[in-house]
Design a protein around this motif. Structure first.
Motif, PDB file in Angstrom:
ATOM      1  N   LEU A 168       0.815  -1.217   0.000  1.00 55.20           N
ATOM      2  CA  LEU A 168       0.000   0.000   0.000  1.00 55.20           C
ATOM      3  C   LEU A 168       0.848   1.266   0.000  1.00 55.20           C
ATOM      4  O   LEU A 168       0.626   2.144  -0.845  1.00 55.20           O
ATOM      5  N   PRO A 169       1.814   1.414   0.914  1.00 51.58           N
ATOM      6  CA  PRO A 169       2.640   2.630   0.866  1.00 51.58           C
ATOM      7  C   PRO A 169       3.482   2.726  -0.396  1.00 51.58           C
ATOM      8  O   PRO A 169       3.778   3.832  -0.863  1.00 51.58           O
ATOM      9  N   ILE A 170       3.860   1.575  -0.977  1.00 56.80           N
ATOM     10  CA  ILE A 170       4.605   1.623  -2.236  1.00 56.80           C
ATOM     11  C   ILE A 170       3.726   2.215  -3.331  1.00 56.80           C
ATOM     12  O   ILE A 170       4.146   3.099  -4.089  1.00 56.80           O
ATOM     13  N   GLY A 171       2.487   1.740  -3.411  1.00 58.33           N
ATOM     14  CA  GLY A 171       1.549   2.294  -4.383  1.00 58.33           C
ATOM     15  C   GLY A 171       1.284   3.771  -4.141  1.00 58.33           C
ATOM     16  O   GLY A 171       1.215   4.573  -5.080  1.00 58.33           O
ATOM     17  N   SER A 172       1.152   4.129  -2.878  1.00 57.45           N
ATOM     18  CA  SER A 172       0.927   5.521  -2.510  1.00 57.45           C
ATOM     19  C   SER A 172       2.092   6.406  -2.937  1.00 57.45           C
ATOM     20  O   SER A 172       1.904   7.502  -3.475  1.00 57.45           O
ATOM     21  N   PHE A 173       3.297   5.922  -2.719  1.00 55.99           N
ATOM     22  CA  PHE A 173       4.487   6.695  -3.048  1.00 55.99           C
ATOM     23  C   PHE A 173       4.634   6.868  -4.563  1.00 55.99           C
ATOM     24  O   PHE A 173       4.979   7.950  -5.046  1.00 55.99           O
ATOM     25  N   ILE A 174       4.338   5.793  -5.302  1.00 50.74           N
ATOM     26  CA  ILE A 174       4.440   5.842  -6.758  1.00 50.74           C
ATOM     27  C   ILE A 174       3.458   6.857  -7.337  1.00 50.74           C
ATOM     28  O   ILE A 174       3.715   7.498  -8.356  1.00 50.74           O
ATOM     29  N   SER A 175       2.324   7.039  -6.668  1.00 51.32           N
ATOM     30  CA  SER A 175       1.289   7.936  -7.184  1.00 51.32           C
ATOM     31  C   SER A 175       1.630   9.413  -7.000  1.00 51.32           C
ATOM     32  O   SER A 175       0.965  10.272  -7.579  1.00 51.32           O
ATOM     33  N   LEU A 176       2.653   9.721  -6.217  1.00 51.15           N
ATOM     34  CA  LEU A 176       3.001  11.118  -5.918  1.00 51.15           C
ATOM     35  C   LEU A 176       3.123  11.995  -7.169  1.00 51.15           C
ATOM     36  O   LEU A 176       2.375  12.963  -7.318  1.00 51.15           O
ATOM     37  N   PRO A 177       4.026  11.676  -8.096  1.00 56.59           N
ATOM     38  CA  PRO A 177       4.133  12.555  -9.267  1.00 56.59           C
ATOM     39  C   PRO A 177       2.923  12.447 -10.195  1.00 56.59           C
ATOM     40  O   PRO A 177       2.540  13.427 -10.836  1.00 56.59           O
ATOM     41  N   ILE A 178       2.310  11.249 -10.249  1.00 55.66           N
ATOM     42  CA  ILE A 178       1.176  11.035 -11.160  1.00 55.66           C
ATOM     43  C   ILE A 178      -0.026  11.863 -10.721  1.00 55.66           C
ATOM     44  O   ILE A 178      -0.631  12.581 -11.523  1.00 55.66           O
ATOM     45  N   ALA A 179      -0.375  11.757  -9.437  1.00 56.66           N
ATOM     46  CA  ALA A 179      -1.573  12.439  -8.927  1.00 56.66           C
ATOM     47  C   ALA A 179      -1.443  13.952  -9.016  1.00 56.66           C
ATOM     48  O   ALA A 179      -2.365  14.647  -9.463  1.00 56.66           O
ATOM     49  N   GLY A 180      -0.298  14.472  -8.586  1.00 59.45           N
ATOM     50  CA  GLY A 180      -0.102  15.914  -8.637  1.00 59.45           C
ATOM     51  C   GLY A 180      -0.184  16.445 -10.053  1.00 59.45           C
ATOM     52  O   GLY A 180      -0.799  17.489 -10.308  1.00 59.45           O
ATOM     53  N   TYR A 181       0.427  15.704 -11.002  1.00 55.61           N
ATOM     54  CA  TYR A 181       0.408  16.126 -12.403  1.00 55.61           C
ATOM     55  C   TYR A 181      -1.015  16.101 -12.967  1.00 55.61           C
ATOM     56  O   TYR A 181      -1.447  17.058 -13.621  1.00 55.61           O
ATOM     57  N   LEU A 182      -1.741  14.993 -12.718  1.00 54.43           N
ATOM     58  CA  LEU A 182      -3.082  14.856 -13.292  1.00 54.43           C
ATOM     59  C   LEU A 182      -4.054  15.908 -12.756  1.00 54.43           C
ATOM     60  O   LEU A 182      -4.846  16.480 -13.503  1.00 54.43           O
ATOM     61  N   VAL A 183      -3.980  16.177 -11.449  1.00 55.71           N
ATOM     62  CA  VAL A 183      -4.882  17.181 -10.870  1.00 55.71           C
ATOM     63  C   VAL A 183      -4.542  18.570 -11.395  1.00 55.71           C
ATOM     64  O   VAL A 183      -5.439  19.372 -11.696  1.00 55.71           O
ATOM     65  N   ALA A 184      -3.239  18.870 -11.513  1.00 58.06           N
ATOM     66  CA  ALA A 184      -2.835  20.172 -12.039  1.00 58.06           C
ATOM     67  C   ALA A 184      -3.201  20.316 -13.514  1.00 58.06           C
ATOM     68  O   ALA A 184      -3.556  21.400 -13.977  1.00 58.06           O
ATOM     69  N   LYS A 185      -3.136  19.195 -14.257  1.00 57.39           N
ATOM     70  CA  LYS A 185      -3.380  19.234 -15.693  1.00 57.39           C
ATOM     71  C   LYS A 185      -4.875  19.192 -16.026  1.00 57.39           C
ATOM     72  O   LYS A 185      -5.360  19.941 -16.878  1.00 57.39           O
ATOM     73  N   TRP A 186      -5.616  18.307 -15.352  1.00 58.09           N
ATOM     74  CA  TRP A 186      -7.028  18.076 -15.689  1.00 58.09           C
ATOM     75  C   TRP A 186      -7.993  18.744 -14.722  1.00 58.09           C
ATOM     76  O   TRP A 186      -9.167  18.821 -14.989  1.00 58.09           O
ATOM     77  N   ASN A 187      -7.563  19.147 -13.575  1.00 56.96           N
ATOM     78  CA  ASN A 187      -8.307  19.698 -12.439  1.00 56.96           C
ATOM     79  C   ASN A 187      -8.888  18.591 -11.556  1.00 56.96           C
ATOM     80  O   ASN A 187      -9.117  17.455 -12.006  1.00 56.96           O
ATOM     81  N   SER A 188      -9.120  18.938 -10.311  1.00 58.47           N
ATOM     82  CA  SER A 188      -9.533  17.944  -9.307  1.00 58.47           C
ATOM     83  C   SER A 188     -10.938  17.420  -9.531  1.00 58.47           C
ATOM     84  O   SER A 188     -11.289  16.335  -9.047  1.00 58.47           O
ATOM     85  N   PHE A 189     -11.774  18.147 -10.249  1.00 64.91           N
ATOM     86  CA  PHE A 189     -13.146  17.706 -10.525  1.00 64.91           C
ATOM     87  C   PHE A 189     -13.138  16.384 -11.281  1.00 64.91           C
ATOM     88  O   PHE A 189     -13.836  15.429 -10.899  1.00 64.91           O
ATOM     89  N   LEU A 190     -12.344  16.291 -12.333  1.00 65.76           N
ATOM     90  CA  LEU A 190     -12.275  15.070 -13.128  1.00 65.76           C
ATOM     91  C   LEU A 190     -11.546  13.959 -12.387  1.00 65.76           C
ATOM     92  O   LEU A 190     -12.006  12.805 -12.352  1.00 65.76           O
ATOM     93  N   VAL A 191     -10.403  14.282 -11.777  1.00 70.35           N
ATOM     94  CA  VAL A 191      -9.583  13.261 -11.121  1.00 70.35           C
ATOM     95  C   VAL A 191     -10.296  12.676  -9.897  1.00 70.35           C
ATOM     96  O   VAL A 191     -10.199  11.471  -9.635  1.00 70.35           O
ATOM     97  N   THR A 192     -11.037  13.494  -9.165  1.00 69.37           N
ATOM     98  CA  THR A 192     -11.796  12.987  -8.015  1.00 69.37           C
ATOM     99  C   THR A 192     -12.804  11.938  -8.458  1.00 69.37           C
ATOM    100  O   THR A 192     -12.908  10.852  -7.860  1.00 69.37           O
ATOM    101  N   ARG A 193     -13.547  12.231  -9.509  1.00 66.02           N
ATOM    102  CA  ARG A 193     -14.576  11.300  -9.986  1.00 66.02           C
ATOM    103  C   ARG A 193     -13.962   9.985 -10.477  1.00 66.02           C
ATOM    104  O   ARG A 193     -14.445   8.900 -10.147  1.00 66.02           O
ATOM    105  N   LEU A 194     -12.902  10.109 -11.253  1.00 69.46           N
ATOM    106  CA  LEU A 194     -12.272   8.906 -11.799  1.00 69.46           C
ATOM    107  C   LEU A 194     -11.606   8.072 -10.716  1.00 69.46           C
ATOM    108  O   LEU A 194     -11.766   6.840 -10.664  1.00 69.46           O
ATOM    109  N   SER A 195     -10.867   8.717  -9.829  1.00 70.50           N
ATOM    110  CA  SER A 195     -10.091   7.978  -8.824  1.00 70.50           C
ATOM    111  C   SER A 195     -10.965   7.293  -7.781  1.00 70.50           C
ATOM    112  O   SER A 195     -10.657   6.182  -7.352  1.00 70.50           O
ATOM    113  N   ILE A 196     -12.070   7.927  -7.360  1.00 66.01           N
ATOM    114  CA  ILE A 196     -12.923   7.275  -6.356  1.00 66.01           C
ATOM    115  C   ILE A 196     -13.601   6.040  -6.947  1.00 66.01           C
ATOM    116  O   ILE A 196     -13.767   5.023  -6.261  1.00 66.01           O
ATOM    117  N   LEU A 197     -13.950   6.083  -8.231  1.00 64.77           N
ATOM    118  CA  LEU A 197     -14.542   4.912  -8.887  1.00 64.77           C
ATOM    119  C   LEU A 197     -13.539   3.768  -8.959  1.00 64.77           C
ATOM    120  O   LEU A 197     -13.864   2.617  -8.645  1.00 64.77           O
TER     121      LEU A 197
END
Length: 385
Positions: A55-84
């Motif tokens: 779990l922490p390995i997956g969490s750590f790997i997501s650091l650059p991915i999540a920040g980039y996607l939210v900054a690029k696409w906005n949190s509205f889209l990423v929130t909906r996709l990620s919770i699903l």
């Protein structure tokens, strides 16, 4: 009354609170069935600790991915996709039939969990800016409240010998309905002026400080989630029928304090609240280690719950107001460090307990609480809002 209900800020606050609740319920549902998973695959404590590291390995790997996607696409889209995807990964855990597949799914569970974490906290920061006052702690209170209910549901499921697939399908179904209903009320664009801030940047000293505070505090919190009942049983020697009280006292205190933390922050400022939270956390752990009695230990768990309650909402709120990088990237850096501590704490305590003993291993967590107290003195005193 109708105008109050129709207020778009209140609709957004209700939607964000709903996602926080579903997020917390999903994680608590996984955590509540860890003993069932250990039994299913006949894992030793060390083997379980290794599995939990995915779990922490997956969490750590997501650091650059999540920040980039939210900054690029906005949190509205990423929130909906990620919770699903997070909810789907919960179902996948219950369907894993071998330890290697389970390890991979837990990696994805950790990765998607941090994606939700960063995206929904970015939503919360944006709404807090619209409110122009502290409201972050109330959202994290919803996460804690969900954790409490998730633990209760998990205990009921285990008590009635409900298999993992049925349990997780119920949680998935309820959470997917609630999440989808809330989607249209989320904030569709951030108020942050991210176009003038870099998507990728090395965290500056203030952000690094917040990240370390988050790491230390959430390591304490994660340990309480997974080890409070075990400690109450093996160190305090509490009878089986009251083992759940340890976790209950901790969760009730943490959830309750989060709902009033915004008021105290407004009155006394972030620096003082984080400092006093560290003092409470360290004091509670010291009592738990030195005076492991049945009643006094419950009081200690309550104090620890109050101590960890406010730290994360406050450091996340400060990170989201970064002037050197976008809110999502700043939150990604700080929240990933915190979430990494949350997920790393339980397996680390397992290893330390196997080498030493559980009571001594909790001393390490007390040191983490003391670090929060010391580091809080370095928070800029103008970060009071």
């Amino acid at each position: 009354m109708i105008q109050f209900i129709e207020n778009p800020l209140w609709k957004a606050r209700g939607a964000i609170s709903t996602i926080f609740f579903c997020y917390g319920l999903t994680f608590a549902s996984w955590a509540s069935r860890i003993p069932s998973i250990q039994e299913k695959f006949s894992l030793s404590e060390a083997e379980l600790g290794t599995l939990l590291l995915m779990l922490p390995i997956g969490s750590f790997i997501s650091l650059p991915i999540a920040g980039y996607l939210v900054a690029k696409w906005n949190s509205f889209l990423v929130t909906r996709l990620s919770i699903l995807l997070y909810l789907i990964s919960l179902i996948a855990i219950s369907l894993s039939e071998n330890i290697f597949l389970l390890g991979f799914v837990l990696f994805l569970f950790g990765l998607m969990g941090n994606m939700v974490n960063i995206a929904i906290n970015t939503q919360a920061v944006s709404l807090e800016k619209e409110y122009k006052k502290n409201i972050m702690a109330s959202f994290h209170g919803m996460w804690s409240l969900a954790g409490f209910f998730g633990a209760i549901i998990g205990a009921i499921m285990i008590g009635n010998e409900v298999i993992l697939q049925y349990h997780y399908t119920i949680i998935f179904s309820a959470s997917i309905v609630a999440s989808v209903i809330s989607f249209k009320f989320l904030i569709k664009s951030e108020t942050d002026e991210n176009e003038d801030k870099p998507i990728f940047a090395i965290p500056d000293k203030p952000l690094l400080l917040l990240g370390i505070i988050a790491f230390c505090s959430m390591m304490c919190e994660g340990t309480m989630f997974d080890w409070s009942g075990v400690y109450y049983k093996k160190v305090v020697n509490a009878p089986k029928d009251i083992l759940g009280l340890a976790y209950t006292f901790f969760m009730v205190s943490m959830a309750g304090t989060r709902f009033v933390a915004d008021y105290f922050t407004t009155q006394f400022g972030v620096k003082k609240v984080v400092f006093f939270s560290g003092v409470l956390n360290f004091s509670g752990l010291l009592i738990l280690i030195l005076l492991p009695g049945k009643i006094i230990s419950l009081i200690a768990f309550f104090i620890i719950g109050a101590g960890v309650s406010s730290v994360i909402p406050l450091v996340f709120s400060l990170a989201g107001k970064s002037k050197t990088m976008s809110s999502s990237v700043a939150l990604a850096a700080v929240s990933t460090m915190g979430f990494f501590g949350f997920l790393l704490g339980p397996p680390l305590i397992g290893y330390l307990a196997s080498w030493l003993n559980l009571q001594v291993s909790f001393s390490f967590i007390a040191v983490m609480a003391l670090c929060v107290t010391i580091l809080a003195t370095q928070i800029k005193s103008n970060s009071n809002s």
